[in-house]
Design a protein around this motif. Structure first.
Motif, PDB file in Angstrom:
ATOM      1  N   GLN A  61       0.819  -1.216   0.000  1.00 27.99           N
ATOM      2  CA  GLN A  61       0.000   0.000   0.000  1.00 27.99           C
ATOM      3  C   GLN A  61       0.849   1.261   0.000  1.00 27.99           C
ATOM      4  O   GLN A  61       0.410   2.308  -0.497  1.00 27.99           O
ATOM      5  CB  GLN A  61      -0.922   0.000   1.224  1.00 27.99           C
ATOM      6  N   GLN A  62       2.055   1.170   0.554  1.00 25.97           N
ATOM      7  CA  GLN A  62       2.896   2.356   0.706  1.00 25.97           C
ATOM      8  C   GLN A  62       4.022   2.447  -0.325  1.00 25.97           C
ATOM      9  O   GLN A  62       4.913   3.277  -0.195  1.00 25.97           O
ATOM     10  CB  GLN A  62       3.507   2.390   2.110  1.00 25.97           C
ATOM     11  N   LEU A  63       3.995   1.585  -1.344  1.00 29.57           N
ATOM     12  CA  LEU A  63       5.020   1.674  -2.380  1.00 29.57           C
ATOM     13  C   LEU A  63       4.965   3.029  -3.066  1.00 29.57           C
ATOM     14  O   LEU A  63       3.892   3.561  -3.357  1.00 29.57           O
ATOM     15  CB  LEU A  63       4.831   0.554  -3.402  1.00 29.57           C
ATOM     16  N   ASP A  64       6.135   3.574  -3.326  1.00 30.62           N
ATOM     17  CA  ASP A  64       6.229   4.852  -4.010  1.00 30.62           C
ATOM     18  C   ASP A  64       5.611   4.722  -5.402  1.00 30.62           C
ATOM     19  O   ASP A  64       6.038   3.865  -6.182  1.00 30.62           O
ATOM     20  CB  ASP A  64       7.703   5.258  -4.123  1.00 30.62           C
ATOM     21  N   PRO A  65       4.617   5.544  -5.737  1.00 28.02           N
ATOM     22  CA  PRO A  65       3.977   5.418  -7.055  1.00 28.02           C
ATOM     23  C   PRO A  65       4.935   5.633  -8.227  1.00 28.02           C
ATOM     24  O   PRO A  65       4.660   5.193  -9.337  1.00 28.02           O
ATOM     25  CB  PRO A  65       2.875   6.487  -7.020  1.00 28.02           C
ATOM     26  N   ARG A  66       6.067   6.249  -7.977  1.00 25.98           N
ATOM     27  CA  ARG A  66       7.054   6.442  -9.047  1.00 25.98           C
ATOM     28  C   ARG A  66       7.847   5.168  -9.298  1.00 25.98           C
ATOM     29  O   ARG A  66       8.524   5.053 -10.323  1.00 25.98           O
ATOM     30  CB  ARG A  66       7.998   7.585  -8.686  1.00 25.98           C
ATOM     31  N   ASP A  67       7.801   4.231  -8.350  1.00 26.97           N
ATOM     32  CA  ASP A  67       8.551   2.983  -8.479  1.00 26.97           C
ATOM     33  C   ASP A  67       7.802   1.904  -7.696  1.00 26.97           C
ATOM     34  O   ASP A  67       8.275   1.416  -6.665  1.00 26.97           O
ATOM     35  CB  ASP A  67       9.972   3.174  -7.929  1.00 26.97           C
ATOM     36  N   PRO A  68       6.637   1.483  -8.184  1.00 26.27           N
ATOM     37  CA  PRO A  68       5.708   0.692  -7.377  1.00 26.27           C
ATOM     38  C   PRO A  68       5.928  -0.818  -7.412  1.00 26.27           C
ATOM     39  O   PRO A  68       4.973  -1.581  -7.268  1.00 26.27           O
ATOM     40  CB  PRO A  68       4.359   1.057  -7.998  1.00 26.27           C
ATOM     41  N   VAL A  69       7.165  -1.264  -7.594  1.00 26.30           N
ATOM     42  CA  VAL A  69       7.430  -2.700  -7.664  1.00 26.30           C
ATOM     43  C   VAL A  69       7.971  -3.166  -6.321  1.00 26.30           C
ATOM     44  O   VAL A  69       8.914  -2.577  -5.766  1.00 26.30           O
ATOM     45  CB  VAL A  69       8.430  -3.030  -8.791  1.00 26.30           C
ATOM     46  N   TYR A  70       7.396  -4.239  -5.799  1.00 27.10           N
ATOM     47  CA  TYR A  70       7.746  -4.758  -4.483  1.00 27.10           C
ATOM     48  C   TYR A  70       9.007  -5.607  -4.575  1.00 27.10           C
ATOM     49  O   TYR A  70       9.009  -6.673  -5.186  1.00 27.10           O
ATOM     50  CB  TYR A  70       6.565  -5.584  -3.958  1.00 27.10           C
ATOM     51  N   PHE A  71      10.099  -5.122  -4.006  1.00 31.26           N
ATOM     52  CA  PHE A  71      11.392  -5.802  -4.050  1.00 31.26           C
ATOM     53  C   PHE A  71      11.681  -6.325  -5.461  1.00 31.26           C
ATOM     54  O   PHE A  71      11.779  -7.522  -5.714  1.00 31.26           O
ATOM     55  CB  PHE A  71      11.457  -6.918  -3.012  1.00 31.26           C
ATOM     56  N   ALA A  72      11.805  -5.369  -6.351  1.00 31.63           N
ATOM     57  CA  ALA A  72      11.988  -5.674  -7.766  1.00 31.63           C
ATOM     58  C   ALA A  72      13.263  -6.474  -8.013  1.00 31.63           C
ATOM     59  O   ALA A  72      14.281  -6.307  -7.327  1.00 31.63           O
ATOM     60  CB  ALA A  72      12.032  -4.375  -8.571  1.00 31.63           C
ATOM     61  N   GLU A  73      13.216  -7.346  -9.002  1.00 29.26           N
ATOM     62  CA  GLU A  73      14.383  -8.114  -9.437  1.00 29.26           C
ATOM     63  C   GLU A  73      15.499  -7.134  -9.808  1.00 29.26           C
ATOM     64  O   GLU A  73      15.274  -6.121 -10.461  1.00 29.26           O
ATOM     65  CB  GLU A  73      14.000  -8.967 -10.634  1.00 29.26           C
ATOM     66  N   SER A  74      16.733  -7.429  -9.367  1.00 35.34           N
ATOM     67  CA  SER A  74      17.835  -6.481  -9.553  1.00 35.34           C
ATOM     68  C   SER A  74      19.054  -7.143 -10.182  1.00 35.34           C
ATOM     69  O   SER A  74      20.192  -6.723  -9.938  1.00 35.34           O
ATOM     70  CB  SER A  74      18.224  -5.853  -8.203  1.00 35.34           C
ATOM     71  N   GLY A  75      18.817  -8.165 -10.996  1.00 37.75           N
ATOM     72  CA  GLY A  75      19.926  -8.911 -11.573  1.00 37.75           C
ATOM     73  C   GLY A  75      20.866  -8.083 -12.419  1.00 37.75           C
ATOM     74  O   GLY A  75      22.052  -8.432 -12.553  1.00 37.75           O
ATOM     75  N   HIS A  76      20.362  -6.981 -12.985  1.00 36.73           N
ATOM     76  CA  HIS A  76      21.234  -6.176 -13.851  1.00 36.73           C
ATOM     77  C   HIS A  76      22.330  -5.476 -13.055  1.00 36.73           C
ATOM     78  O   HIS A  76      23.272  -4.930 -13.644  1.00 36.73           O
ATOM     79  CB  HIS A  76      20.411  -5.153 -14.642  1.00 36.73           C
ATOM     80  N   TRP A  77      22.226  -5.485 -11.711  1.00 36.28           N
ATOM     81  CA  TRP A  77      23.294  -4.921 -10.897  1.00 36.28           C
ATOM     82  C   TRP A  77      24.347  -5.968 -10.515  1.00 36.28           C
ATOM     83  O   TRP A  77      25.377  -5.613  -9.923  1.00 36.28           O
ATOM     84  CB  TRP A  77      22.716  -4.305  -9.617  1.00 36.28           C
ATOM     85  N   ASP A  78      24.103  -7.234 -10.833  1.00 33.09           N
ATOM     86  CA  ASP A  78      25.018  -8.293 -10.394  1.00 33.09           C
ATOM     87  C   ASP A  78      26.398  -8.172 -11.013  1.00 33.09           C
ATOM     88  O   ASP A  78      27.391  -8.611 -10.422  1.00 33.09           O
ATOM     89  CB  ASP A  78      24.449  -9.679 -10.739  1.00 33.09           C
TER      90      ASP A  78
END
Length: 429
Positions: A402-419
Protein backbone atom coordinates in the motif's frame (compact mmCIF):
# COMPACT_ATOMS: atom_id res chain seq x y z
CA UNK A 1 23.60 -38.10 5.27
CA UNK A 2 24.28 -37.98 9.01
CA UNK A 3 22.06 -40.11 11.21
CA UNK A 4 21.68 -40.61 14.92
CA UNK A 5 19.48 -43.48 16.01
CA UNK A 6 18.13 -45.30 18.99
CA UNK A 7 15.25 -47.69 19.39
CA UNK A 8 12.69 -44.88 19.28
CA UNK A 9 13.87 -42.34 16.66
CA UNK A 10 16.05 -41.57 13.69
CA UNK A 11 17.15 -37.94 13.22
CA UNK A 12 18.27 -37.04 9.72
CA UNK A 13 19.57 -33.83 8.24
CA UNK A 14 16.22 -33.29 6.55
CA UNK A 15 14.59 -32.98 9.97
CA UNK A 16 16.83 -30.25 11.40
CA UNK A 17 17.41 -26.64 10.51
CA UNK A 18 20.47 -25.96 8.41
CA UNK A 19 19.84 -22.23 8.39
CA UNK A 20 22.09 -21.67 11.38
CA UNK A 21 25.43 -22.58 9.84
CA UNK A 22 27.16 -19.18 9.95
CA UNK A 23 30.38 -20.39 8.33
CA UNK A 24 28.50 -21.52 5.22
CA UNK A 25 26.18 -18.50 4.93
CA UNK A 26 26.50 -16.55 1.66
CA UNK A 27 24.77 -13.51 0.19
CA UNK A 28 22.83 -14.34 -2.98
CA UNK A 29 20.73 -11.26 -3.73
CA UNK A 30 19.93 -7.66 -2.82
CA UNK A 31 16.60 -6.05 -3.68
CA UNK A 32 14.87 -2.75 -2.91
CA UNK A 33 11.32 -1.66 -2.15
CA UNK A 34 10.75 2.09 -2.27
CA UNK A 35 8.15 3.37 0.20
CA UNK A 36 6.68 6.83 0.67
CA UNK A 37 4.98 8.56 3.54
CA UNK A 38 6.80 6.70 6.35
CA UNK A 39 7.22 9.68 6.99
CA UNK A 40 9.27 10.50 3.86
CA UNK A 41 10.55 8.39 0.96
CA UNK A 42 12.41 5.36 2.33
CA UNK A 43 14.18 2.67 0.33
CA UNK A 44 14.10 -0.65 2.18
CA UNK A 45 16.73 -3.17 1.16
CA UNK A 46 16.47 -6.93 1.52
CA UNK A 47 19.58 -9.12 1.42
CA UNK A 48 18.92 -12.80 0.66
CA UNK A 49 21.17 -15.75 1.45
CA UNK A 50 21.73 -19.35 0.43
CA UNK A 51 20.22 -20.58 3.71
CA UNK A 52 16.91 -18.75 3.46
CA UNK A 53 17.84 -16.09 6.01
CA UNK A 54 17.03 -12.53 4.95
CA UNK A 55 18.26 -9.26 6.39
CA UNK A 56 16.69 -5.82 6.13
CA UNK A 57 18.19 -2.36 6.08
CA UNK A 58 17.08 1.13 5.10
CA UNK A 59 18.66 3.77 2.88
CA UNK A 60 18.65 7.28 4.37
CA UNK A 61 15.34 9.13 4.00
CA UNK A 62 14.90 10.75 0.59
CA UNK A 63 18.17 9.31 -0.74
CA UNK A 64 18.53 7.30 -3.94
CA UNK A 65 18.24 3.53 -3.70
CA UNK A 66 20.99 3.41 -6.32
CA UNK A 67 23.49 4.11 -3.54
CA UNK A 68 22.76 0.60 -2.26
CA UNK A 69 22.21 -1.16 -5.58
CA UNK A 70 25.62 -0.17 -6.92
CA UNK A 71 27.16 -2.16 -4.07
CA UNK A 72 25.30 -5.39 -4.83
CA UNK A 73 28.06 -6.90 -6.97
CA UNK A 74 30.58 -6.16 -4.21
CA UNK A 75 28.72 -8.21 -1.59
CA UNK A 76 27.30 -11.16 -3.59
CA UNK A 77 29.00 -14.34 -2.43
CA UNK A 78 30.26 -12.81 0.81
CA UNK A 79 29.47 -14.25 4.23
CA UNK A 80 27.34 -11.58 5.96
CA UNK A 81 28.76 -12.61 9.32
CA UNK A 82 32.07 -11.08 8.21
CA UNK A 83 30.70 -7.69 9.16
CA UNK A 84 33.92 -5.73 9.43
CA UNK A 85 35.45 -7.26 6.31
CA UNK A 86 32.47 -6.31 4.15
CA UNK A 87 32.18 -2.85 5.70
CA UNK A 88 35.82 -2.11 4.94
CA UNK A 89 35.24 -3.30 1.39
CA UNK A 90 32.27 -1.01 0.69
CA UNK A 91 32.79 2.04 2.91
CA UNK A 92 34.79 3.81 0.18
CA UNK A 93 31.50 4.14 -1.75
CA UNK A 94 29.78 6.25 0.89
CA UNK A 95 30.02 9.96 1.58
CA UNK A 96 28.43 12.65 3.67
CA UNK A 97 24.70 13.40 3.60
CA UNK A 98 22.40 11.07 1.71
CA UNK A 99 25.37 9.60 -0.14
CA UNK A 100 26.17 7.55 2.97
CA UNK A 101 22.79 5.86 2.71
CA UNK A 102 23.76 2.83 0.64
CA UNK A 103 26.69 1.69 2.77
CA UNK A 104 24.73 2.32 5.96
CA UNK A 105 21.67 0.39 4.76
CA UNK A 106 23.78 -2.62 3.85
CA UNK A 107 25.54 -2.52 7.22
CA UNK A 108 22.15 -2.61 8.99
CA UNK A 109 21.06 -5.59 6.89
CA UNK A 110 24.32 -7.41 7.59
CA UNK A 111 23.76 -6.88 11.31
CA UNK A 112 20.26 -8.27 10.92
CA UNK A 113 21.60 -11.34 9.10
CA UNK A 114 24.53 -11.99 11.42
CA UNK A 115 22.30 -11.72 14.45
CA UNK A 116 19.85 -14.19 12.94
CA UNK A 117 22.66 -16.56 11.97
CA UNK A 118 24.12 -16.57 15.48
CA UNK A 119 20.74 -16.35 17.22
CA UNK A 120 21.53 -13.12 19.06
CA UNK A 121 20.12 -9.56 18.99
CA UNK A 122 22.17 -7.04 17.05
CA UNK A 123 23.23 -5.18 20.17
CA UNK A 124 25.10 -8.31 21.29
CA UNK A 125 27.31 -8.01 18.20
CA UNK A 126 28.58 -4.58 19.29
CA UNK A 127 29.19 -5.15 22.97
CA UNK A 128 25.91 -5.83 24.75
CA UNK A 129 23.38 -3.69 26.61
CA UNK A 130 23.56 -0.55 28.69
CA UNK A 131 19.75 -0.18 28.71
CA UNK A 132 16.64 -2.19 27.89
CA UNK A 133 14.48 0.75 26.80
CA UNK A 134 15.37 3.57 24.42
CA UNK A 135 14.05 7.10 24.90
CA UNK A 136 12.57 8.74 21.81
CA UNK A 137 12.02 12.41 21.11
CA UNK A 138 9.17 13.60 18.91
CA UNK A 139 10.25 15.98 16.16
CA UNK A 140 7.37 18.26 15.26
CA UNK A 141 7.33 20.80 12.39
CA UNK A 142 6.57 24.26 13.70
CA UNK A 143 3.42 26.30 13.31
CA UNK A 144 3.51 30.07 12.97
CA UNK A 145 1.35 30.59 16.05
CA UNK A 146 3.36 29.75 19.19
CA UNK A 147 0.20 29.03 21.18
CA UNK A 148 -0.89 26.44 18.60
CA UNK A 149 2.63 25.03 18.49
CA UNK A 150 2.75 24.69 22.25
CA UNK A 151 -0.55 22.84 22.25
CA UNK A 152 0.69 20.55 19.48
CA UNK A 153 3.77 19.68 21.51
CA UNK A 154 1.68 19.28 24.66
CA UNK A 155 -0.31 16.59 22.86
CA UNK A 156 2.97 14.76 22.20
CA UNK A 157 3.86 15.07 25.87
CA UNK A 158 0.48 13.70 26.89
CA UNK A 159 1.15 10.68 24.66
CA UNK A 160 4.18 9.92 26.80
CA UNK A 161 7.06 11.64 25.03
CA UNK A 162 9.42 13.04 27.64
CA UNK A 163 11.47 14.85 25.00
CA UNK A 164 10.29 17.09 22.17
CA UNK A 165 11.83 19.06 19.32
CA UNK A 166 10.55 21.97 17.26
CA UNK A 167 11.78 24.29 14.53
CA UNK A 168 12.81 27.79 15.59
CA UNK A 169 14.28 29.97 12.89
CA UNK A 170 13.91 32.44 10.10
CA UNK A 171 10.95 30.63 8.55
CA UNK A 172 9.00 32.17 11.45
CA UNK A 173 10.30 35.64 10.54
CA UNK A 174 9.97 36.13 6.79
CA UNK A 175 6.51 37.69 7.06
CA UNK A 176 7.26 39.73 10.20
CA UNK A 177 8.47 43.22 9.16
CA UNK A 178 11.75 44.42 10.60
CA UNK A 179 13.04 41.01 11.69
CA UNK A 180 15.36 40.12 8.81
CA UNK A 181 17.83 41.86 6.56
CA UNK A 182 18.29 39.77 3.42
CA UNK A 183 19.41 40.13 -0.21
CA UNK A 184 16.82 39.78 -2.95
CA UNK A 185 15.96 36.15 -3.59
CA UNK A 186 17.39 34.95 -0.28
CA UNK A 187 14.12 33.33 0.80
CA UNK A 188 14.13 31.01 -2.19
CA UNK A 189 17.86 30.27 -2.03
CA UNK A 190 18.30 26.84 -0.41
CA UNK A 191 21.70 25.96 -1.85
CA UNK A 192 24.04 28.64 -0.50
CA UNK A 193 25.78 27.72 2.77
CA UNK A 194 24.91 29.74 5.84
CA UNK A 195 27.91 32.11 6.10
CA UNK A 196 27.47 33.27 2.51
CA UNK A 197 23.74 34.12 2.23
CA UNK A 198 23.97 37.65 3.61
CA UNK A 199 20.90 37.08 5.80
CA UNK A 200 20.97 38.83 9.18
CA UNK A 201 18.48 38.54 12.04
CA UNK A 202 17.70 41.91 13.66
CA UNK A 203 17.16 42.45 17.37
CA UNK A 204 13.43 42.48 16.69
CA UNK A 205 13.82 39.09 15.02
CA UNK A 206 15.81 37.70 17.93
CA UNK A 207 13.17 38.96 20.37
CA UNK A 208 10.40 37.43 18.25
CA UNK A 209 12.05 33.98 18.34
CA UNK A 210 12.68 34.23 22.08
CA UNK A 211 9.05 35.16 22.65
CA UNK A 212 7.94 32.21 20.53
CA UNK A 213 10.00 29.75 22.59
CA UNK A 214 8.86 31.36 25.84
CA UNK A 215 5.21 30.81 24.88
CA UNK A 216 5.83 27.18 23.92
CA UNK A 217 7.73 26.56 27.16
CA UNK A 218 4.90 28.06 29.21
CA UNK A 219 2.52 25.50 27.68
CA UNK A 220 4.63 22.31 27.73
CA UNK A 221 6.30 23.13 31.04
CA UNK A 222 9.83 22.62 32.28
CA UNK A 223 9.45 18.94 33.16
CA UNK A 224 10.06 17.85 29.57
CA UNK A 225 13.22 18.15 27.48
CA UNK A 226 12.79 20.51 24.52
CA UNK A 227 15.24 20.93 21.64
CA UNK A 228 15.24 23.36 18.70
CA UNK A 229 16.27 22.94 15.06
CA UNK A 230 16.05 24.52 11.58
CA UNK A 231 17.31 28.00 12.39
CA UNK A 232 17.89 28.80 8.74
CA UNK A 233 20.82 29.73 6.55
CA UNK A 234 22.20 32.53 8.72
CA UNK A 235 25.77 33.39 9.68
CA UNK A 236 27.55 32.88 12.99
CA UNK A 237 26.86 36.29 14.56
CA UNK A 238 23.10 35.91 14.21
CA UNK A 239 23.35 32.36 15.58
CA UNK A 240 25.19 33.59 18.68
CA UNK A 241 22.63 36.31 19.35
CA UNK A 242 19.74 33.86 18.99
CA UNK A 243 21.47 31.26 21.16
CA UNK A 244 22.02 33.76 23.96
CA UNK A 245 18.39 34.88 23.79
CA UNK A 246 17.20 31.28 24.20
CA UNK A 247 19.32 30.55 27.28
CA UNK A 248 16.51 31.20 29.82
CA UNK A 249 14.38 28.37 28.40
CA UNK A 250 16.76 25.50 29.24
CA UNK A 251 16.72 23.85 25.83
CA UNK A 252 18.15 20.36 25.47
CA UNK A 253 20.13 21.62 22.51
CA UNK A 254 20.15 23.96 19.52
CA UNK A 255 20.80 22.03 16.31
CA UNK A 256 22.52 22.60 12.97
CA UNK A 257 22.76 26.37 13.20
CA UNK A 258 25.72 26.38 10.80
CA UNK A 259 27.13 23.71 8.46
CA UNK A 260 28.98 20.93 10.25
CA UNK A 261 32.07 21.49 8.10
CA UNK A 262 32.97 24.75 9.88
CA UNK A 263 34.62 23.37 13.02
CA UNK A 264 36.03 26.68 14.23
CA UNK A 265 32.69 28.46 13.89
CA UNK A 266 31.02 25.69 15.90
CA UNK A 267 33.67 26.11 18.58
CA UNK A 268 33.03 29.87 18.71
CA UNK A 269 29.28 29.31 18.95
CA UNK A 270 29.61 26.68 21.68
CA UNK A 271 31.88 28.91 23.74
CA UNK A 272 29.55 31.90 23.33
CA UNK A 273 26.24 30.42 24.50
CA UNK A 274 25.01 28.57 27.58
CA UNK A 275 22.85 26.20 25.53
CA UNK A 276 24.12 22.79 24.36
CA UNK A 277 25.07 22.85 20.68
CA UNK A 278 24.36 19.89 18.43
CA UNK A 279 25.18 18.75 14.89
CA UNK A 280 26.17 15.71 12.84
CA UNK A 281 23.22 14.27 10.92
CA UNK A 282 25.02 14.60 7.59
CA UNK A 283 28.48 13.34 8.58
CA UNK A 284 29.83 10.02 7.27
CA UNK A 285 32.09 7.75 9.37
CA UNK A 286 33.76 8.46 12.69
CA UNK A 287 36.67 10.14 10.89
CA UNK A 288 34.26 12.78 9.62
CA UNK A 289 33.24 13.67 13.17
CA UNK A 290 36.72 13.84 14.67
CA UNK A 291 37.48 17.51 13.91
CA UNK A 292 34.35 18.65 15.79
CA UNK A 293 34.89 16.24 18.68
CA UNK A 294 38.62 16.82 19.04
CA UNK A 295 38.08 20.59 19.12
CA UNK A 296 35.31 20.37 21.73
CA UNK A 297 33.22 22.32 19.22
CA UNK A 298 29.83 20.81 20.15
CA UNK A 299 28.13 19.52 23.29
CA UNK A 300 25.96 16.85 21.65
CA UNK A 301 26.95 14.77 18.63
CA UNK A 302 23.97 13.89 16.46
CA UNK A 303 24.69 11.27 13.79
CA UNK A 304 22.05 9.70 11.59
CA UNK A 305 23.05 6.01 11.48
CA UNK A 306 21.58 5.82 7.97
CA UNK A 307 24.38 8.22 6.93
CA UNK A 308 27.15 7.72 9.49
CA UNK A 309 27.79 4.07 8.61
CA UNK A 310 25.19 1.94 10.34
CA UNK A 311 25.27 0.27 13.74
CA UNK A 312 28.88 -0.73 14.44
CA UNK A 313 30.45 2.41 12.97
CA UNK A 314 28.10 4.71 14.89
CA UNK A 315 28.78 2.75 18.07
CA UNK A 316 32.47 3.44 17.43
CA UNK A 317 31.63 7.12 17.04
CA UNK A 318 29.65 7.16 20.29
CA UNK A 319 32.56 5.67 22.20
CA UNK A 320 34.95 8.19 20.66
CA UNK A 321 32.64 11.05 21.68
CA UNK A 322 32.27 9.68 25.20
CA UNK A 323 36.01 9.77 25.72
CA UNK A 324 35.78 13.51 25.04
CA UNK A 325 32.83 14.09 27.38
CA UNK A 326 30.27 14.49 24.61
CA UNK A 327 26.84 12.84 24.64
CA UNK A 328 25.30 11.24 21.55
CA UNK A 329 21.73 11.59 20.32
CA UNK A 330 20.54 9.93 17.11
CA UNK A 331 18.93 11.74 14.19
CA UNK A 332 16.43 9.68 12.21
CA UNK A 333 13.43 10.05 9.91
CA UNK A 334 12.66 6.48 8.91
CA UNK A 335 10.49 3.40 9.00
CA UNK A 336 10.63 0.93 11.91
CA UNK A 337 13.46 -0.91 10.14
CA UNK A 338 16.14 1.78 10.52
CA UNK A 339 14.50 2.67 13.82
CA UNK A 340 15.16 -0.81 15.19
CA UNK A 341 18.75 -0.63 13.96
CA UNK A 342 19.04 2.55 16.02
CA UNK A 343 17.40 0.89 19.03
CA UNK A 344 20.12 -1.78 19.11
CA UNK A 345 22.80 0.86 18.64
CA UNK A 346 21.33 2.96 21.46
CA UNK A 347 21.11 -0.06 23.75
CA UNK A 348 24.82 -0.72 23.25
CA UNK A 349 26.10 2.87 23.59
CA UNK A 350 26.64 4.26 27.08
CA UNK A 351 26.55 7.99 26.28
CA UNK A 352 23.27 7.78 24.32
CA UNK A 353 20.68 10.51 25.02
CA UNK A 354 17.65 10.07 22.77
CA UNK A 355 16.47 8.78 19.38
CA UNK A 356 14.54 11.00 17.00
CA UNK A 357 11.04 9.95 15.94
CA UNK A 358 9.65 11.80 12.94
CA UNK A 359 6.45 9.83 12.37
CA UNK A 360 4.25 10.72 15.34
CA UNK A 361 1.48 11.62 12.88
CA UNK A 362 1.76 8.45 10.72
CA UNK A 363 -0.94 6.13 12.15
CA UNK A 364 0.21 2.91 10.44
CA UNK A 365 3.92 3.40 11.13
CA UNK A 366 4.32 0.74 13.84
CA UNK A 367 2.55 -1.86 11.71
CA UNK A 368 5.04 -1.80 8.84
CA UNK A 369 6.81 -4.69 10.57
CA UNK A 370 5.54 -7.64 12.59
CA UNK A 371 6.60 -9.23 15.85
CA UNK A 372 6.93 -6.01 17.86
CA UNK A 373 4.50 -4.13 20.13
CA UNK A 374 2.00 -1.86 18.43
CA UNK A 375 2.37 1.00 18.96
CA UNK A 376 6.10 0.46 18.93
CA UNK A 377 6.71 3.58 21.01
CA UNK A 378 4.99 3.42 24.39
CA UNK A 379 5.34 6.17 26.99
CA UNK A 380 8.01 7.70 24.78
CA UNK A 381 10.17 4.57 24.88
CA UNK A 382 10.96 1.60 22.66
CA UNK A 383 11.65 -1.69 24.43
CA UNK A 384 14.86 -3.31 23.22
CA UNK A 385 13.89 -6.67 21.68
CA UNK A 386 15.62 -9.93 22.54
CA UNK A 387 14.86 -11.61 19.20
CA UNK A 388 17.80 -12.19 16.82
CA UNK A 389 19.06 -9.55 14.44
CA UNK A 390 17.12 -6.29 14.41
CA UNK A 391 14.46 -8.00 16.48
CA UNK A 392 11.28 -7.78 14.42
CA UNK A 393 9.48 -10.75 12.90
CA UNK A 394 9.11 -9.74 9.26
CA UNK A 395 7.81 -6.93 7.11
CA UNK A 396 4.07 -6.42 6.69
CA UNK A 397 3.78 -7.24 2.99
CA UNK A 398 0.24 -5.93 2.61
CA UNK A 399 1.06 -2.59 4.20
CA UNK A 400 4.32 -2.35 2.23
CA UNK A 401 2.33 -2.84 -0.97
CA UNK A 402 0.00 0.00 0.00
CA UNK A 403 2.90 2.36 0.71
CA UNK A 404 5.02 1.67 -2.38
CA UNK A 405 6.23 4.85 -4.01
CA UNK A 406 3.98 5.42 -7.06
CA UNK A 407 7.05 6.44 -9.05
CA UNK A 408 8.55 2.98 -8.48
CA UNK A 409 5.71 0.69 -7.38
CA UNK A 410 7.43 -2.70 -7.66
CA UNK A 411 7.75 -4.76 -4.48
CA UNK A 412 11.39 -5.80 -4.05
CA UNK A 413 11.99 -5.67 -7.77
CA UNK A 414 14.38 -8.11 -9.44
CA UNK A 415 17.84 -6.48 -9.55
CA UNK A 416 19.93 -8.91 -11.57
CA UNK A 417 21.23 -6.18 -13.85
CA UNK A 418 23.29 -4.92 -10.90
CA UNK A 419 25.02 -8.29 -10.39
CA UNK A 420 27.73 -7.60 -12.95
CA UNK A 421 28.57 -4.02 -11.97
CA UNK A 422 32.35 -4.02 -12.11
CA UNK A 423 35.18 -1.66 -11.32
CA UNK A 424 38.78 -1.75 -10.20
CA UNK A 425 37.96 -0.40 -6.76
CA UNK A 426 41.33 -0.42 -5.04
CA UNK A 427 42.37 3.00 -3.77
CA UNK A 428 46.10 2.34 -3.83
CA UNK A 429 48.63 1.06 -6.39
Amino acid sequence: MTTTSNEHSVITEEHISTASRPSALRITDLRVANLHGVPFRSSIIRIDTNQGLVGYGEVRDQASATYALTLKSRIIGENPCNLDKIFRKIKQFGHHGRQGGGVSAIEMALMDLAGKAYGVPAYALVGGQFRDTVRCYADTPSLGDPQAMGERLLERKQRGFAMLKMDVGIDLLWDVPGTLIAPAGARENKTTMHPFTGIQVTQKGVDHLASYVETVRSIVGYDVALAADHFGHIALDSCIRIGRALEPFTLAWIEDLIPWQFTDQWRQLTEAVAVPTCTGEDIYLTEGFKPLLDAGAIRVVHPDPATSGGIAETKRLGDYAQERGIAMALHLAASPIATMACVHLAAATENFLALEHHAADVPFWSDLVTGLPSPLIQDGQIAVPEAPGLGFGDINEELFAQQLDPRDPVYFAESGHWDRESSHDRLWS
